[in-house]
Design a protein around this motif. Structure first.
Motif, short mmCIF file in Angstrom:
data_model
loop_
_atom_site.label_atom_id
_atom_site.label_comp_id
_atom_site.label_asym_id
_atom_site.label_seq_id
_atom_site.Cartn_x
_atom_site.Cartn_y
_atom_site.Cartn_z
N HIS A 14 -4.01 -2.47 4.48
CA HIS A 14 -2.60 -2.34 4.14
C HIS A 14 -1.76 -2.68 5.38
O HIS A 14 -1.65 -3.84 5.70
N SER B 82 -0.84 -11.09 -10.63
CA SER B 82 -0.68 -10.94 -9.18
C SER B 82 -0.18 -9.52 -8.93
O SER B 82 -0.01 -8.73 -9.87
N TRP B 83 0.10 -9.24 -7.67
CA TRP B 83 0.82 -8.02 -7.35
C TRP B 83 2.15 -8.11 -8.12
O TRP B 83 2.77 -9.18 -8.16
N CYS C 244 -3.81 -10.49 -5.53
CA CYS C 244 -2.71 -9.71 -4.97
C CYS C 244 -1.50 -10.60 -4.68
O CYS C 244 -0.91 -11.16 -5.58
N HIS C 245 -1.11 -10.76 -3.41
CA HIS C 245 0.04 -11.58 -3.02
C HIS C 245 -0.31 -13.05 -2.84
O HIS C 245 0.57 -13.88 -2.62
N ASP D 197 0.40 -8.73 -16.74
CA ASP D 197 -0.08 -7.55 -16.02
C ASP D 197 -1.48 -7.22 -16.53
O ASP D 197 -1.64 -6.43 -17.45
N SER E 104 5.25 -7.53 -7.72
CA SER E 104 6.48 -8.03 -7.10
C SER E 104 6.58 -9.56 -7.10
O SER E 104 7.65 -10.11 -6.85
N ARG F 152 -4.63 -8.54 -9.65
CA ARG F 152 -3.43 -7.88 -9.14
C ARG F 152 -3.56 -7.21 -7.78
O ARG F 152 -2.63 -7.23 -6.99
N LYS F 153 -4.73 -6.55 -7.54
CA LYS F 153 -4.79 -5.65 -6.38
C LYS F 153 -6.24 -5.30 -6.06
O LYS F 153 -7.15 -5.60 -6.83
N GLU G 33 -9.97 -7.58 0.40
CA GLU G 33 -9.78 -8.76 -0.45
C GLU G 33 -10.44 -10.00 0.16
O GLU G 33 -10.56 -11.02 -0.52
#
Length: 177
Positions: free
Chosen positions: A46, A125-126, A106-107, A142, A128, A159-160, A16
């Motif tokens: 990760h 986003s992610w 992502c986050h 989403d 969560s 998102r990812k 990322e």
């Protein structure tokens, strides 16, 4: 164009950081790695350590005026550390106040929540982070990539890592104006 990539000293998701960096170079722009500490940034795959990357500029105050746009890479630890750093929060908020474009994956939107810049905006986003975004007044969707033009500063979110192709294409288009 000069593009700031804001990361914490450790915990940024490597892909990322590196894929958007290459997209910025491919557009003929100048990427700069900005962090809260001098030296190198420890990237992750990760939960495993990956490569290290040299910091171009230490974040010591509100230096957003020397950049045309901001990219916020994800990883879980990276935005979590940045949102606890007042200077990083102010730096990020400054792009929105100046009407400069921002891209986050992502986050990374955790930092946007902390900077109080998601109210009235739609972003992804992610998954969560959906509740945090809603609680901060934003609308979570989403989608692979979402471009929000609400407010003065365009915001591109994804998102990812699987969304990186769409993310890079979208933010390069938005940053180019």
């Amino acid at each position: 164009m000069r593009i700031a990539f804001l990361t914490a000293p450790e915990g940024v998701e490597e892909v990322e950081l590196t894929r958007p960096w290459k997209a910025v170079l491919g557009a003929g722009w100048t990427p700069r790695l900005v962090s809260t500490e001098a030296g190198e940034v420890q990237a992750m795959r990760h939960l495993d350590k990956a490569g290290t990357y040299p910091v171009d500029r230490v974040l010591t105050g509100r230096t957003d005026e020397s950049f045309d746009a901001l990219v916020l890479p994800g990883g879980v630890a990276n935005p979590d550390a940045l949102r606890m750093n007042g200077t990083a929060v102010d730096f990020t908020r400054g792009f929105f106040e100046a009407g400069r474009p921002v891209a986050a994956i992502c986050h990374a939107p955790w930092l946007l929540v902390e900077a109080d810049v998601v109210r009235g905006r739609t972003l992804t986003s992610w998954p969560s982070l959906a509740t945090d975004i809603r609680n901060a007044g934003g609308t979570w969707v989403d989608e692979e990539v979402h471009v929000c033009r609400a407010g003065s500063s365009p915001l591109v979110t994804s998102r990812k890592p699987d969304d990186l192709d769409a993310f890079c294409e979208a933010f390069v288009t938005v940053f180019a104006g």
